[in-house]
Design a protein around this motif. Structure first.
Motif, PDB file in Angstrom:
ATOM      1  N   MET A  71      -9.423 -12.892  17.810  1.00 21.03           N
ATOM      2  CA  MET A  71      -8.293 -12.019  17.507  1.00 21.03           C
ATOM      3  C   MET A  71      -8.827 -10.599  17.296  1.00 21.03           C
ATOM      4  N   LYS A  72      -8.327  -9.649  18.073  1.00 17.11           N
ATOM      5  CA  LYS A  72      -8.737  -8.251  17.934  1.00 17.11           C
ATOM      6  C   LYS A  72      -7.765  -7.540  16.996  1.00 17.11           C
ATOM      7  N   ILE A  73      -8.261  -7.146  15.835  1.00 16.27           N
ATOM      8  CA  ILE A  73      -7.436  -6.478  14.832  1.00 16.27           C
ATOM      9  C   ILE A  73      -7.443  -4.977  15.091  1.00 16.27           C
ATOM     10  N   THR A  74      -6.253  -4.423  15.341  1.00 18.52           N
ATOM     11  CA  THR A  74      -6.119  -2.992  15.604  1.00 18.52           C
ATOM     12  C   THR A  74      -5.346  -2.258  14.508  1.00 18.52           C
ATOM     13  N   ARG A  75      -4.703  -3.020  13.619  1.00 17.58           N
ATOM     14  CA  ARG A  75      -3.923  -2.389  12.547  1.00 17.58           C
ATOM     15  C   ARG A  75      -4.065  -3.169  11.242  1.00 17.58           C
ATOM     16  N   LEU A  76      -4.094  -2.419  10.145  1.00 16.36           N
ATOM     17  CA  LEU A  76      -4.076  -2.960   8.792  1.00 16.36           C
ATOM     18  C   LEU A  76      -2.770  -2.446   8.184  1.00 16.36           C
ATOM     19  N   VAL A  77      -1.836  -3.369   7.953  1.00 14.73           N
ATOM     20  CA  VAL A  77      -0.464  -2.979   7.642  1.00 14.73           C
ATOM     21  C   VAL A  77      -0.137  -3.248   6.171  1.00 14.73           C
ATOM     22  N   VAL A  78       0.358  -2.218   5.492  1.00 23.66           N
ATOM     23  CA  VAL A  78       0.731  -2.296   4.086  1.00 23.66           C
ATOM     24  C   VAL A  78       2.229  -2.547   3.989  1.00 23.66           C
ATOM     25  N   HIS A  79       2.591  -3.506   3.137  1.00 26.11           N
ATOM     26  CA  HIS A  79       3.975  -3.904   2.893  1.00 26.11           C
ATOM     27  C   HIS A  79       4.269  -3.852   1.396  1.00 26.11           C
ATOM     28  N   CYS A  80       5.538  -4.010   1.060  1.00 21.84           N
ATOM     29  CA  CYS A  80       5.937  -4.258  -0.316  1.00 21.84           C
ATOM     30  C   CYS A  80       6.834  -5.492  -0.314  1.00 21.84           C
ATOM     31  N   SER A  81       6.906  -6.158  -1.455  1.00 20.65           N
ATOM     32  CA  SER A  81       7.715  -7.386  -1.542  1.00 20.65           C
ATOM     33  C   SER A  81       9.206  -7.086  -1.629  1.00 20.65           C
ATOM     34  N   ASP A  82       9.559  -5.842  -1.947  1.00 23.68           N
ATOM     35  CA  ASP A  82      10.943  -5.413  -2.145  1.00 23.68           C
ATOM     36  C   ASP A  82      11.624  -6.189  -3.264  1.00 23.68           C
ATOM     37  N   SER A  83      10.826  -6.737  -4.169  1.00 25.35           N
ATOM     38  CA  SER A  83      11.383  -7.369  -5.365  1.00 25.35           C
ATOM     39  C   SER A  83      11.513  -6.291  -6.441  1.00 25.35           C
ATOM     40  N   PRO A  84      12.330  -6.537  -7.468  1.00 25.21           N
ATOM     41  CA  PRO A  84      12.546  -5.498  -8.478  1.00 25.21           C
ATOM     42  C   PRO A  84      11.233  -4.985  -9.075  1.00 25.21           C
ATOM     43  N   ASN A  85      11.143  -3.653  -9.215  1.00 29.24           N
ATOM     44  CA  ASN A  85       9.963  -3.065  -9.843  1.00 29.24           C
ATOM     45  C   ASN A  85       9.757  -3.676 -11.223  1.00 29.24           C
ATOM     46  N   GLY A  86       8.522  -4.017 -11.520  1.00 27.10           N
ATOM     47  CA  GLY A  86       8.210  -4.591 -12.826  1.00 27.10           C
ATOM     48  C   GLY A  86       8.195  -6.109 -12.843  1.00 27.10           C
ATOM     49  N   ARG A  87       8.830  -6.751 -11.883  1.00 24.57           N
ATOM     50  CA  ARG A  87       8.802  -8.217 -11.830  1.00 24.57           C
ATOM     51  C   ARG A  87       7.494  -8.642 -11.168  1.00 24.57           C
ATOM     52  N   ASP A  88       6.773  -9.509 -11.831  1.00 25.30           N
ATOM     53  CA  ASP A  88       5.447  -9.880 -11.347  1.00 25.30           C
ATOM     54  C   ASP A  88       5.483 -11.138 -10.501  1.00 25.30           C
ATOM     55  N   ASP A  89       5.917 -10.991  -9.258  1.00 23.79           N
ATOM     56  CA  ASP A  89       5.909 -12.117  -8.334  1.00 23.79           C
ATOM     57  C   ASP A  89       4.476 -12.372  -7.865  1.00 23.79           C
ATOM     58  N   SER A  90       4.274 -13.519  -7.224  1.00 26.05           N
ATOM     59  CA  SER A  90       2.938 -13.919  -6.797  1.00 26.05           C
ATOM     60  C   SER A  90       2.953 -14.324  -5.328  1.00 26.05           C
ATOM     61  N   ALA A  91       1.771 -14.579  -4.799  1.00 23.67           N
ATOM     62  CA  ALA A  91       1.660 -15.086  -3.429  1.00 23.67           C
ATOM     63  C   ALA A  91       2.392 -16.424  -3.307  1.00 23.67           C
ATOM     64  N   ALA A  92       2.325 -17.252  -4.347  1.00 23.68           N
ATOM     65  CA  ALA A  92       3.034 -18.546  -4.327  1.00 23.68           C
ATOM     66  C   ALA A  92       4.543 -18.338  -4.236  1.00 23.68           C
ATOM     67  N   ASP A  93       5.067 -17.323  -4.939  1.00 27.57           N
ATOM     68  CA  ASP A  93       6.500 -17.021  -4.857  1.00 27.57           C
ATOM     69  C   ASP A  93       6.869 -16.603  -3.431  1.00 27.57           C
TER      70      ASP A  93
ATOM     71  N   CYS B 151       9.729  -0.114   4.085  1.00 25.15           N
ATOM     72  CA  CYS B 151       8.584  -0.760   3.451  1.00 25.15           C
ATOM     73  C   CYS B 151       7.284  -0.120   3.923  1.00 25.15           C
ATOM     74  N   PRO B 152       6.402   0.223   3.046  1.00 21.53           N
ATOM     75  CA  PRO B 152       6.307  -0.048   1.611  1.00 21.53           C
ATOM     76  C   PRO B 152       6.856   1.071   0.719  1.00 21.53           C
ATOM     77  N   ASN B 153       7.640   1.937   1.297  1.00 16.90           N
ATOM     78  CA  ASN B 153       8.312   3.005   0.564  1.00 16.90           C
ATOM     79  C   ASN B 153       7.381   4.111   0.071  1.00 16.90           C
ATOM     80  N   PHE B 154       6.264   4.290   0.769  1.00 18.49           N
ATOM     81  CA  PHE B 154       5.426   5.478   0.612  1.00 18.49           C
ATOM     82  C   PHE B 154       4.687   5.684   1.928  1.00 18.49           C
ATOM     83  N   ASP B 155       4.156   6.885   2.104  1.00 16.96           N
ATOM     84  CA  ASP B 155       3.489   7.244   3.356  1.00 16.96           C
ATOM     85  C   ASP B 155       2.050   6.729   3.325  1.00 16.96           C
ATOM     86  N   VAL B 156       1.840   5.572   3.904  1.00 16.68           N
ATOM     87  CA  VAL B 156       0.531   4.917   3.875  1.00 16.68           C
ATOM     88  C   VAL B 156      -0.513   5.747   4.616  1.00 16.68           C
ATOM     89  N   LYS B 157      -0.137   6.303   5.757  1.00 19.90           N
ATOM     90  CA  LYS B 157      -1.104   7.084   6.529  1.00 19.90           C
ATOM     91  C   LYS B 157      -1.605   8.285   5.724  1.00 19.90           C
TER      92      LYS B 157
END
Length: 136
Positions: free
Chosen positions: A1-23, A115-121
């Protein structure tokens, strides 16, 4: 697999709620997916959790999954300093393996997303410039 991009996301869950990878795994299963679509999840305290192994094709950005890795910040648009420090660490680790990969946000690849609601670049440009400055 040739990786050409590293992509940043957000969960879009309420700020302050501590969700997890399991969620997120449960949410994605509920949508009929085989499991979590991201390769890393960064919790509010900065803890980095693994999702899919890096060698598995992700399910995080339509049309780019086979050539990208995805990291998800928990929250909508207010991320903690610990999260941002962990994000920098994750991206740096990936850049060692994939030095030519572009760092971008989900919204840079899908104009219908904010998403992720900021300018990653711009963020990465500043972070990587600081690193260059410190090496001189």
């Amino acid at each position: 697999m040739k990786i050409t991009r590293l992509v940043v996301h957000c969960s879009d869950s309420p700020n302050g709620r501590d969700d997890s990878a399991a969620d997120i795994h449960r949410w994605h299963i509920g949508q009929g997916w085989v499991g979590i679509g991201y390769h890393r999840v960064i919790r509010r305290d900065g803890q980095v959790e693994h999702g899919r192994p890096d060698y598995w094709i992700g399910a995080h950005v339509v049309g780019h999954n086979s050539t990208s890795l995805g990291v998800c910040l928990i929250g909508r648009d207010q991320f903690t300093d610990a999260q941002m420090q962990s994000l920098e660490r994750v991206i740096r680790e990936w850049k060692v393996k994939y030095p030519d990969a572009e760092v971008c946000g989900h919204c840079d690849l899908d104009m219908h997303k904010t998403c992720p609601n900021f300018d990653v670049k711009s963020w990465w440009s500043v972070v990587s410039d600081i690193d260059e400055f410190n090496r001189v």
